[in-house]
Write an enzyme that holds these catalytic residues in place. Sequence first.
Site, PDB file in Angstrom:
ATOM      1  N   ASN A 140      22.469  -8.179 -48.006  1.00 47.85           N
ATOM      2  CA  ASN A 140      22.576  -7.975 -46.561  1.00 47.85           C
ATOM      3  C   ASN A 140      21.195  -7.562 -46.042  1.00 47.85           C
ATOM      4  OD1 ASN A 140      23.178  -7.206 -43.966  1.00 47.85           O
ATOM      5  ND2 ASN A 140      24.434  -5.437 -44.544  1.00 47.85           N
TER       6      ASN A 140
ATOM      7  N   LYS B 103      20.353  -6.945 -43.063  1.00 48.94           N
ATOM      8  CA  LYS B 103      20.426  -6.081 -41.858  1.00 48.94           C
ATOM      9  C   LYS B 103      19.351  -6.546 -40.871  1.00 48.94           C
ATOM     10  CE  LYS B 103      22.069  -2.405 -44.796  1.00 48.94           C
ATOM     11  NZ  LYS B 103      22.399  -1.001 -44.934  1.00 48.94           N
TER      12      LYS B 103
ATOM     13  N   HIS C 248      31.415  -4.477 -41.525  1.00 50.08           N
ATOM     14  CA  HIS C 248      30.390  -3.616 -42.131  1.00 50.08           C
ATOM     15  C   HIS C 248      30.368  -2.273 -41.411  1.00 50.08           C
ATOM     16  CE1 HIS C 248      26.501  -2.052 -43.405  1.00 50.08           C
ATOM     17  NE2 HIS C 248      26.621  -2.865 -44.443  1.00 50.08           N
TER      18      HIS C 248
ATOM     19  N   GLU D 230      32.506  -0.243 -49.615  1.00 49.91           N
ATOM     20  CA  GLU D 230      31.203   0.359 -49.360  1.00 49.91           C
ATOM     21  C   GLU D 230      31.397   1.745 -48.749  1.00 49.91           C
ATOM     22  OE1 GLU D 230      27.954  -2.797 -49.009  1.00 49.91           O
ATOM     23  OE2 GLU D 230      28.773  -2.502 -47.004  1.00 49.91           O
TER      24      GLU D 230
ATOM     25  N   GLY E  64      22.583   2.985 -47.818  1.00 48.16           N
ATOM     26  CA  GLY E  64      21.221   3.247 -47.367  1.00 48.16           C
ATOM     27  C   GLY E  64      20.752   4.672 -47.606  1.00 48.16           C
TER      28      GLY E  64
ATOM     29  N   SER F  27      23.848   1.696 -52.124  1.00 48.18           N
ATOM     30  CA  SER F  27      22.707   2.096 -52.950  1.00 48.18           C
ATOM     31  C   SER F  27      22.732   1.491 -54.360  1.00 48.18           C
ATOM     32  CB  SER F  27      22.592   3.624 -52.998  1.00 48.18           C
ATOM     33  OG  SER F  27      22.364   4.116 -51.687  1.00 48.18           O
TER      34      SER F  27
HETATM   35  C1  PEP Z   1      24.921  -2.508 -47.156  1.00 45.16           C
HETATM   36  O1  PEP Z   1      24.355  -2.409 -46.076  1.00 45.16           O
HETATM   37  O2  PEP Z   1      25.873  -3.290 -47.259  1.00 45.16           O
HETATM   38  C2  PEP Z   1      24.451  -1.701 -48.287  1.00 45.16           C
HETATM   39  C3  PEP Z   1      25.203  -1.606 -49.339  1.00 45.16           C
HETATM   40  O3  PEP Z   1      23.229  -1.079 -48.140  1.00 45.16           O
HETATM   41  P1  PEP Z   1      22.406  -0.283 -49.288  1.00 45.16           P
HETATM   42  O4  PEP Z   1      22.383  -1.152 -50.499  1.00 45.16           O
HETATM   43  O5  PEP Z   1      21.042  -0.094 -48.679  1.00 45.16           O
HETATM   44  O6  PEP Z   1      23.103   1.000 -49.524  1.00 45.16           O
END
Ligand code: PEP
Length: 236
Positions: free
Chosen positions: A7, A9, A91, A160, A166, A196
């Site tokens: 992703n 973003k 999300h 998630e 993040g 993460s």
């Molecule tokens: C995400 O935005 O779906 C995500 C898992 O971000 P990160 O890997 O930065 O935690």
Amino acid sequence: MAIIASNFKTNHTRKTTKEFVCNVNEYLKNNEILSEVIVFPTSTSLDNFDTVSNLIIGTQNAYAVHKGSYTGEIGTEQLDEFSIKTILIGHSERRHILGETQEEVAQKFNFYKQLGYKIVYCIGEPLEVKKEGLQNTLEYIYEQFVGIDTNYENLILAYEPVWAIGTGVTATNEDIINIHNAIKEKISKPLLYGGSVKVNNVREICSLDNVDGALIGTASWNQEDFIKIIENTKDI
Ligand code: PEP
């Protein structure tokens, strides 16, 4: 085979997205990797990329419409131009920062389901809910399935936890196992973990029971790291 999704973003330009997709594509082709790899670039970087069949380009978001007057949004007229048939829905950044309600999320889900899109559907709890224990966490997560057809054939789920996205804080294996086992008991769909995930923990996480792959933000934006992530999970 693992499903590995990136992703972007609000990161990367058209130029760097093109380089990223070309390099990942070359890697998949030259190494005969069978994992399903999905990349969600920004809407401005969508394009007609020539990729191997297991590298899929999806959109991070779109409005539940073909075209019309929805300032700042894109619809299927714009997605069709690039043959995009994969979308990320639910999300946590769209739910919590941009204020999408479950009703809106479900409406979007149903619109794209009717069109046969592959949907990567995200669920996950904020920290204050996690602190209330497993039962409350599961109840919170189940609320995120209201209005969602969990039997939809083209559905991939992504658990998630909001507190892990993040932040550099990954959920423990125990956290992941507890939630994934409970969701899998109810819904028999591929279930990714996100929050993460990094080069050095992706293999361990993807090897856990009932984890079918990973949805990755930060650690996936560097193409060398993303390729290492795919390499580290290629036989899972
Ligand atoms: C995400 O935005 O779906 C995500 C898992 O971000 P990160 O890997 O930065 O935690």
